[in-house]
Enzyme design. Structure first.
Site, PDB file in Angstrom:
ATOM      1  N   GLU A  68       0.874  -1.081   0.132  1.00 37.89           N
ATOM      2  CA  GLU A  68       0.130  -0.079   0.003  1.00 37.89           C
ATOM      3  C   GLU A  68       0.827   1.147   0.044  1.00 37.89           C
ATOM      4  O   GLU A  68       0.607   2.164  -0.719  1.00 37.89           O
ATOM      5  CB  GLU A  68      -0.939  -0.152   1.160  1.00 37.89           C
ATOM      6  CG  GLU A  68      -2.078   1.026   0.952  1.00 37.89           C
ATOM      7  CD  GLU A  68      -2.995   0.704  -0.061  1.00 37.89           C
ATOM      8  OE1 GLU A  68      -3.164   1.576  -0.819  1.00 37.89           O
ATOM      9  OE2 GLU A  68      -3.578  -0.374  -0.074  1.00 37.89           O
ATOM     10  N   GLU A  75       1.370   6.467  -7.050  1.00 38.60           N
ATOM     11  CA  GLU A  75       0.478   7.423  -7.420  1.00 38.60           C
ATOM     12  C   GLU A  75       0.747   9.067  -7.257  1.00 38.60           C
ATOM     13  O   GLU A  75       0.497   9.710  -8.153  1.00 38.60           O
ATOM     14  CB  GLU A  75      -0.656   7.087  -6.511  1.00 38.60           C
ATOM     15  CG  GLU A  75      -1.613   5.627  -7.020  1.00 38.60           C
ATOM     16  CD  GLU A  75      -2.703   5.611  -6.001  1.00 38.60           C
ATOM     17  OE1 GLU A  75      -3.068   6.402  -4.874  1.00 38.60           O
ATOM     18  OE2 GLU A  75      -3.683   4.736  -6.303  1.00 38.60           O
TER      19      GLU A  75
END
Length: 154
Positions: A68, A75
């Site tokens: 994550e 991102e």
């Protein structure tokens, strides 16, 4: 010389903790994984899972949270690089999200393998210890508040 190396090492840890805090404040899915890890740890203790199974669960937590964190970093970089819609950026972000998804599926399968056999034991313990059951139920709103409310801008 040694003092400088120790200072650099300390700074490395500070940067890592800062990254975890940034991700915790900005990424709901990271908070979901942290919350799940807390509940799984509680159930592992209640179900008296073996040390080996607990070690495997700890590895699952590390892999999941690490995936994550990497997804979030990708991102951020993609969003910084792209000035508008870009198919390559979209694909990179989708692939990073898929990596997290694959890790989550693997962790869920491991969880099912470990916990399905101890569900009767867990249910009996919770039913026998009503305070524990009540605490668990009352922790749910706190967990949801952490997942959906923590780090949100007001």
């Amino acid at each position: 010389m040694m003092g400088r190396e120790i200072r650099k090492l300390r700074q490395s840890f500070q940067y890592a903790v800062r990254g975890i805090c940034l991700c915790m404040r900005s990424e709901r899915n990271f908070r979901i994984h942290i919350t799940a890890a807390c509940y799984v740890t509680l159930f592992a203790a209640l179900g008296r899972l073996s040390a080996v199974k607990c070690a495997v669960l700890a590895l699952c937590f590390g892999v999941m949270l690490g995936a994550e964190l990497m997804n979030t970093a990708i991102e951020y970089l993609c969003d910084w690089q792209a000035s508008g819609y870009d198919r390559t950026v979209r694909d990179a972000k989708d692939i990073a999200a898929a990596a997290v998804f694959v890790c989550a599926i693997a962790c869920a399968v491991i969880g099912l393998i470990f916990f399905v056999p101890v569900v009767p034991l867990l249910a009996a313990k919770l039913w026998a210890h009503k305070i524990l059951l009540a605490t668990l139920v009352l922790s749910a709103p706190c967990a949801l508040g952490f997942i959906f409310g923590f780090g949100r801008k007001r």
